[in-house]
Design an enzyme around this catalytic site. Structure first.
Site, PDB file in Angstrom:
ATOM      1  N   GLY A  46      19.551  55.515  35.079  1.00  0.00           N
ATOM      2  CA  GLY A  46      20.235  54.284  35.461  1.00  0.00           C
ATOM      3  C   GLY A  46      19.690  53.853  36.811  1.00  0.00           C
ATOM      4  O   GLY A  46      19.602  54.672  37.746  1.00  0.00           O
ATOM      5  N   ALA A  47      19.310  52.574  36.908  1.00  0.00           N
ATOM      6  CA  ALA A  47      18.540  52.127  38.073  1.00  0.00           C
ATOM      7  C   ALA A  47      19.190  52.449  39.430  1.00  0.00           C
ATOM      8  O   ALA A  47      18.550  53.085  40.292  1.00  0.00           O
ATOM      9  CB  ALA A  47      18.242  50.630  37.942  1.00  0.00           C
ATOM     10  N   GLN A 192      22.211  56.476  25.234  1.00  0.00           N
ATOM     11  CA  GLN A 192      23.042  56.289  26.435  1.00  0.00           C
ATOM     12  C   GLN A 192      24.369  55.615  26.080  1.00  0.00           C
ATOM     13  O   GLN A 192      25.378  55.830  26.746  1.00  0.00           O
ATOM     14  CB  GLN A 192      22.308  55.420  27.469  1.00  0.00           C
ATOM     15  CG  GLN A 192      21.136  56.071  28.158  1.00  0.00           C
ATOM     16  CD  GLN A 192      19.830  55.772  27.474  1.00  0.00           C
ATOM     17  OE1 GLN A 192      19.792  55.554  26.258  1.00  0.00           O
ATOM     18  NE2 GLN A 192      18.738  55.767  28.213  1.00  0.00           N
ATOM     19  N   ASP A 233      17.107  46.914  35.122  1.00  0.00           N
ATOM     20  CA  ASP A 233      16.254  47.854  35.858  1.00  0.00           C
ATOM     21  C   ASP A 233      15.374  47.144  36.870  1.00  0.00           C
ATOM     22  O   ASP A 233      14.962  47.716  37.876  1.00  0.00           O
ATOM     23  CB  ASP A 233      15.411  48.669  34.887  1.00  0.00           C
ATOM     24  CG  ASP A 233      16.297  49.660  34.166  1.00  0.00           C
ATOM     25  OD1 ASP A 233      16.923  49.277  33.172  1.00  0.00           O
ATOM     26  OD2 ASP A 233      16.426  50.792  34.661  1.00  0.00           O
ATOM     27  N   ASN A 243      15.411  45.585  31.059  1.00  0.00           N
ATOM     28  CA  ASN A 243      16.537  46.498  30.860  1.00  0.00           C
ATOM     29  C   ASN A 243      16.206  47.361  29.641  1.00  0.00           C
ATOM     30  O   ASN A 243      15.149  47.201  29.016  1.00  0.00           O
ATOM     31  CB  ASN A 243      17.849  45.725  30.671  1.00  0.00           C
ATOM     32  CG  ASN A 243      19.065  46.636  30.717  1.00  0.00           C
ATOM     33  OD1 ASN A 243      19.188  47.467  31.628  1.00  0.00           O
ATOM     34  ND2 ASN A 243      19.954  46.532  29.754  1.00  0.00           N
TER      35      ASN A 243
HETATM   36  O1  MRU Z   1      16.367  54.884  30.850  1.00  0.00           O
HETATM   37  P1  MRU Z   1      17.653  54.675  31.605  1.00  0.00           P
HETATM   38  O2  MRU Z   1      18.821  55.350  30.984  1.00  0.00           O
HETATM   39  O3  MRU Z   1      17.487  55.011  33.069  1.00  0.00           O
HETATM   40  O4  MRU Z   1      17.895  53.110  31.506  1.00  0.00           O
HETATM   41  C1  MRU Z   1      19.066  52.583  32.049  1.00  0.00           C
HETATM   42  C2  MRU Z   1      19.220  51.129  31.834  1.00  0.00           C
HETATM   43  O5  MRU Z   1      18.398  50.481  31.218  1.00  0.00           O
HETATM   44  C3  MRU Z   1      20.399  50.484  32.496  1.00  0.00           C
HETATM   45  O6  MRU Z   1      20.889  49.430  31.733  1.00  0.00           O
HETATM   46  C4  MRU Z   1      19.964  49.952  33.874  1.00  0.00           C
HETATM   47  O7  MRU Z   1      19.313  50.955  34.605  1.00  0.00           O
HETATM   48  C5  MRU Z   1      21.096  49.425  34.660  1.00  0.00           C
HETATM   49  S1  MRU Z   1      22.144  50.712  35.212  1.00  0.00           S
HETATM   50  C6  MRU Z   1      23.356  50.048  36.184  1.00  0.00           C
END
Ligand code: MRU
Length: 343
Positions: A46-47, A192, A233, A243
């Site tokens: 998550g970013a 997720q 992201d 995203n």
């Molecule tokens: O691969 P991930 O699980 O890190 O991807 C996460 C996402 O795409 C989320 O939607 C994004 O990071 C926003 S989190 C507030």
């Protein structure tokens, strides 16, 4: 509130997101290499959470760097953490903020530098929660009362230091008394949605229904979905949004059915150095994430695989971008720049 990660005397502790929902276990990263591995292996993901973890990783590395080699080790720590995942710009934002702090203290005793780096990582952590609450406050009025909110991936407490961005908007709408429920896309291949979003919304007692990704169009057409809210992201200067893979399909289907598509993200997710989303680097992850599900093979040996972890949603599908400084709408070139410049 779920604690995603925390600084401790022994290192950085984080909830292991590869083991949720069935095992709730914290892992301890004792050095910056372990933090880098945790980010790469998506123990933390998550970013915004990646950004906070990277900042803590830099602080941890700085505690262990030798006095004589401090600056060369510091550069190596930052480079190692920056090489973990390419798409979420918050990773680079967090590392840059720590680098700037170190540069601003050049000539000062290393003990003071080390202490300030730890303090800064903790500030970044605490600020992130406050930012998410402000995103929630700006976003809650946009959520239609009495309808279902569809979300994709996990942009919740687990994807941040706490409260969440997209799920922060949902939480704030519920706190404001709106009668809403949530449809969570399961989010293949890493799940997720089913593993993390359902888990954390259930903990909050928010009515949540799990759907597979290919059901989203069916429900967007059904009339029960009031809006879509997702995280991001990286957002380019023109409002194109990177995203989790699958977001683009949801956005197109939302527009086709006249349903608002909202993106909730902190200002640190904006990358105004990129004029369009075509320039956002898209991470390609291991084929095994697609050919197997948690150790169980779901495709024949030798299957060719593509596994981009993110996609880019062009700005024309984005109804609004909800940030801690307010809500940006098209034309995004102007509205995003104004938010960044604080106009
Ligand atoms: O691969 P991930 O699980 O890190 O991807 C996460 C996402 O795409 C989320 O939607 C994004 O990071 C926003 S989190 C507030």
């Amino acid at each position: 509130m779920i604690e995603t990660l925390r600084w401790t005397d022994k290192g950085v502790e984080m909830i292991d997101q590869t083991r949720l929902p069935h095992v709730e276990e914290f892992v301890l990263c004792r050095d910056y290499q372990e933090v880098a591995t945790a980010i790469r292996d998506m123990i933390i993901r998550g970013a915004p959470a990646i950004g906070v973890a990277a900042a803590m990783g830099v602080a941890l590395g700085a505690q262990q760097a030798g006095d004589d080699t401090f600056d060369s080790e510091f550069a190596e720590i930052c480079a190692t953490l920056a090489a973990t995942r390419p798409t979420a710009v918050n990773l680079f934002w967090g590392i840059e903020r720590m680098k700037r702090l170190r540069e601003s203290m050049s000539g000062q005793p290393l003990a003071a530098v080390r202490a300030r780096l730890v303090a800064e990582a903790q500030i970044i952590h605490d600020e992130d929660i406050a930012i998410n609450r402000r995103i929630g406050a700006h976003g809650a009025p946009l959520v239609p009362d009495g309808k279902t909110v569809l979300t994709h991936c996990n942009a919740g407490a687990l994807a941040t230091a706490g409260y969440g961005t997209a799920l922060g908007v949902i939480r704030a709408a519920v706190e404001a008394g709106k009668k809403i429920d949530v449809f969570a896309d399961e989010t293949r291949p890493f799940l997720q949605g089913s593993r993390l979003t359902v888990w954390e919304l259930q903990k909050d007692g928010i009515d949540t229904t799990l759907i597979t990704d290919n059901m989203a169009g069916h429900f967007l057409r059904s009339g029960r979905i009031g809006c879509v809210v997702v995280g991001a992201d990286r957002i380019a200067g023109n409002g194109d949004v990177a995203n989790k893979i699958g977001t683009y399909s949801v956005a197109v289907l939302a527009k086709e059915n006249g349903i608002p598509f909202y993106v909730a993200a902190p200002i640190s997710t904006l990358d105004l150095t990129l004029d369009t989303g075509d320039k956002i680097p898209i991470e390609e992850r291991a084929a095994s994430e697609v050919t197997a599900m948690f150790g169980h093979k779901v495709a024949p040996e030798g299957t060719k695989v593509k596994n981009p972890a993110f996609d880019v949603t062009p700005n024309r599908y984005v109804s609004a971008i909800i940030t801690e400084r307010g809500v940006a709408r098209a034309p995004f070139e102007k509205s995003l720049r104004e938010l960044v410049e604080g106009k």
